[in-house]
Design a protein around this motif. Structure first.
Motif, PDB file in Angstrom:
ATOM      1  N   LEU A  31       0.762  -1.208  -0.058  1.00 15.07           N
ATOM      2  CA  LEU A  31       0.217  -0.201   0.061  1.00 15.07           C
ATOM      3  C   LEU A  31       0.780   1.163  -0.033  1.00 15.07           C
ATOM      4  O   LEU A  31       0.518   2.224  -0.418  1.00 15.07           O
ATOM      5  N   ARG A  32       2.071   1.407   0.393  1.00 11.15           N
ATOM      6  CA  ARG A  32       2.885   2.340   0.377  1.00 11.15           C
ATOM      7  C   ARG A  32       3.560   2.491  -0.963  1.00 11.15           C
ATOM      8  O   ARG A  32       4.119   3.579  -1.222  1.00 11.15           O
ATOM      9  N   ALA A  33       3.556   1.651  -1.721  1.00 14.03           N
ATOM     10  CA  ALA A  33       4.041   1.797  -3.191  1.00 14.03           C
ATOM     11  C   ALA A  33       3.471   2.878  -4.091  1.00 14.03           C
ATOM     12  O   ALA A  33       2.112   3.279  -3.856  1.00 14.03           O
ATOM     13  N   ARG A  34       3.956   3.688  -4.817  1.00 14.31           N
ATOM     14  CA  ARG A  34       3.558   4.600  -5.577  1.00 14.31           C
ATOM     15  C   ARG A  34       2.649   4.008  -6.666  1.00 14.31           C
ATOM     16  O   ARG A  34       1.896   5.070  -7.293  1.00 14.31           O
ATOM     17  N   SER A  35       2.670   2.900  -7.099  1.00 15.84           N
ATOM     18  CA  SER A  35       1.767   2.614  -8.426  1.00 15.84           C
ATOM     19  C   SER A  35       0.409   2.664  -8.026  1.00 15.84           C
ATOM     20  O   SER A  35       0.007   2.398  -6.862  1.00 15.84           O
ATOM     21  N   GLN A  36      -0.423   3.010  -8.905  1.00 17.79           N
ATOM     22  CA  GLN A  36      -1.767   3.152  -8.646  1.00 17.79           C
ATOM     23  C   GLN A  36      -2.519   1.978  -9.556  1.00 17.79           C
ATOM     24  O   GLN A  36      -3.596   1.956  -9.800  1.00 17.79           O
ATOM     25  N   ASP A  37      -1.780   1.170 -10.061  1.00 13.21           N
ATOM     26  CA  ASP A  37      -2.520   0.075 -10.798  1.00 13.21           C
ATOM     27  C   ASP A  37      -3.616  -0.962 -10.186  1.00 13.21           C
ATOM     28  O   ASP A  37      -3.317  -0.980  -9.063  1.00 13.21           O
ATOM     29  N   ALA A  38      -4.459  -1.396 -10.872  1.00 17.48           N
ATOM     30  CA  ALA A  38      -5.464  -2.282 -10.236  1.00 17.48           C
ATOM     31  C   ALA A  38      -4.790  -3.564  -9.778  1.00 17.48           C
ATOM     32  O   ALA A  38      -5.311  -4.165  -8.970  1.00 17.48           O
ATOM     33  N   ALA A  39      -3.689  -4.192 -10.433  1.00 16.49           N
ATOM     34  CA  ALA A  39      -3.000  -5.239  -9.896  1.00 16.49           C
ATOM     35  C   ALA A  39      -2.547  -5.194  -8.425  1.00 16.49           C
ATOM     36  O   ALA A  39      -2.582  -6.101  -7.654  1.00 16.49           O
ATOM     37  N   ARG A  40      -1.890  -3.887  -8.161  1.00 20.61           N
ATOM     38  CA  ARG A  40      -1.377  -3.582  -6.923  1.00 20.61           C
ATOM     39  C   ARG A  40      -2.627  -3.712  -5.748  1.00 20.61           C
ATOM     40  O   ARG A  40      -2.518  -4.206  -4.768  1.00 20.61           O
ATOM     41  N   TYR A  41      -3.939  -3.263  -6.079  1.00 23.58           N
ATOM     42  CA  TYR A  41      -4.864  -3.260  -5.401  1.00 23.58           C
ATOM     43  C   TYR A  41      -5.288  -4.530  -5.054  1.00 23.58           C
ATOM     44  O   TYR A  41      -5.774  -5.180  -3.940  1.00 23.58           O
TER      45      TYR A  41
ATOM     46  N   LEU B  41     -12.514 -17.184  -1.676  1.00 22.39           N
ATOM     47  CA  LEU B  41     -12.296 -15.730  -1.894  1.00 22.39           C
ATOM     48  C   LEU B  41     -10.739 -15.498  -2.340  1.00 22.39           C
ATOM     49  O   LEU B  41     -10.530 -14.898  -3.341  1.00 22.39           O
ATOM     50  N   ILE B  42      -9.849 -15.864  -1.348  1.00 25.81           N
ATOM     51  CA  ILE B  42      -8.625 -15.578  -1.824  1.00 25.81           C
ATOM     52  C   ILE B  42      -7.853 -16.417  -2.917  1.00 25.81           C
ATOM     53  O   ILE B  42      -7.331 -15.664  -3.522  1.00 25.81           O
ATOM     54  N   SER B  43      -8.372 -17.406  -3.257  1.00 30.35           N
ATOM     55  CA  SER B  43      -8.191 -18.219  -4.525  1.00 30.35           C
ATOM     56  C   SER B  43      -8.719 -17.444  -5.675  1.00 30.35           C
ATOM     57  O   SER B  43      -7.751 -17.152  -6.643  1.00 30.35           O
ATOM     58  N   ILE B  44      -9.728 -16.908  -5.546  1.00 31.15           N
ATOM     59  CA  ILE B  44     -10.352 -16.133  -6.753  1.00 31.15           C
ATOM     60  C   ILE B  44      -9.588 -14.814  -6.822  1.00 31.15           C
ATOM     61  O   ILE B  44      -9.308 -14.351  -8.067  1.00 31.15           O
ATOM     62  N   ILE B  45      -9.420 -14.200  -5.896  1.00 31.50           N
ATOM     63  CA  ILE B  45      -8.610 -12.895  -5.885  1.00 31.50           C
ATOM     64  C   ILE B  45      -7.135 -13.234  -6.551  1.00 31.50           C
ATOM     65  O   ILE B  45      -6.810 -12.295  -7.406  1.00 31.50           O
ATOM     66  N   ILE B  46      -6.285 -14.092  -6.127  1.00 31.89           N
ATOM     67  CA  ILE B  46      -5.070 -14.382  -6.771  1.00 31.89           C
ATOM     68  C   ILE B  46      -5.415 -14.627  -8.213  1.00 31.89           C
ATOM     69  O   ILE B  46      -4.420 -14.191  -9.107  1.00 31.89           O
ATOM     70  N   TYR B  47      -6.405 -15.541  -8.567  1.00 33.07           N
ATOM     71  CA  TYR B  47      -6.626 -15.670  -9.950  1.00 33.07           C
ATOM     72  C   TYR B  47      -6.936 -14.403 -10.750  1.00 33.07           C
ATOM     73  O   TYR B  47      -6.231 -13.893 -11.826  1.00 33.07           O
ATOM     74  N   HIS B  48      -7.803 -13.525 -10.119  1.00 33.36           N
ATOM     75  CA  HIS B  48      -8.024 -12.348 -10.782  1.00 33.36           C
ATOM     76  C   HIS B  48      -6.878 -11.362 -10.913  1.00 33.36           C
ATOM     77  O   HIS B  48      -6.708 -10.996 -11.999  1.00 33.36           O
ATOM     78  N   PHE B  49      -6.148 -11.411  -9.899  1.00 30.70           N
ATOM     79  CA  PHE B  49      -4.661 -10.770  -9.858  1.00 30.70           C
ATOM     80  C   PHE B  49      -3.836 -11.099 -10.963  1.00 30.70           C
ATOM     81  O   PHE B  49      -3.272 -10.621 -11.700  1.00 30.70           O
ATOM     82  N   SER B  50      -3.873 -12.382 -11.243  1.00 33.43           N
ATOM     83  CA  SER B  50      -3.018 -13.057 -12.236  1.00 33.43           C
ATOM     84  C   SER B  50      -3.338 -12.523 -13.503  1.00 33.43           C
ATOM     85  O   SER B  50      -2.615 -12.410 -14.676  1.00 33.43           O
TER      86      SER B  50
END
Length: 194
Positions: free
Chosen positions: A43-53, A94-103
């Motif tokens: 969260l402290r990173a400067r990047s504002q992309d969707a992958a970071r969130y 939920l965690i599994s779906i989030i990591i898939y969405h992230f990928s």
């Protein structure tokens, strides 16, 4: 052959022994603390992309997972442990779906929004089915601590969770082989190793 049920709660279940947190209860707290540290760094990173969130959401899910395991393990009886266990398995999905969405986002893969929306709505269904006792019917005390009595939908829910993680690994592996920049390739390999 019926399962042997232990009547006495094992020695490992009390939260503290001689004023120190034992390994059985300390491990999920360690995992939650590590997730919190990584979450703060992301969260402290400067990047504002969707992958970071999305990765921050993944770490939040892992943090909640560790806390739920701690609460489940530290309960004095099976009934109280069951309350927390019913929250654990849908959180795992939920965690599994989030990591898939992230990928998908991280690798820049094309996807249909309806697949993601349907996947996340499966989590709501999993919470409902878990509360109805179809995922976990009860808890049993084993020599190491509490263990779930699986319900009729326990295996399908677990397999669904593993399927999303497997798909995420495949997407991240593909991206690590095709990313246009070496830094992105390295980053995807680090994520895979994590």
């Amino acid at each position: 052959c019926s399962r042997q049920r232990y009547r006495r709660i094992p020695e490992v279940l009390p939260a503290k022994r001689d004023g120190k947190l034992n390994f059985y209860l300390g491990l999920p707290l360690f995992q939650a603390a590590l997730s919190l540290i990584l979450l703060v760094l992301i969260l402290r990173a400067r990047s504002q992309d969707a992958a970071r969130y999305l990765f921050a959401a993944y770490l939040t899910g892992l943090l909640v997972w560790g806390v739920l395991i701690f609460f489940m393990r530290s309960r004095p009886d099976e009934q109280q442990a069951l309350f927390w266990e019913k929250l654990l398995l849908p959180d795992g999905l939920l965690i599994s779906i989030i990591i898939y969405h992230f990928s998908l986002i991280f690798g820049g893969f094309k996807y249909h929004k309806w697949v993601i929306i349907t996947s996340y709505s499966m989590v709501l269904l999993a919470f409902l089915l878990s509360e109805l006792g179809l995922v976990v019917e009860g808890m049993q005390v084993m020599p190491y601590g509490y263990a779930p009595d699986p319900g009729s939908l326990f295996i399908p829910l677990a397999l669904g969770s593993f399927a999303f993680v497997f798909l995420a690994i495949i997407k991240l592996w593909k991206y690590s082989r095709t990313a246009p920049f070496i830094d992105e390739r390295k980053r995807s390999i680090y994520i895979l190793l994590g």
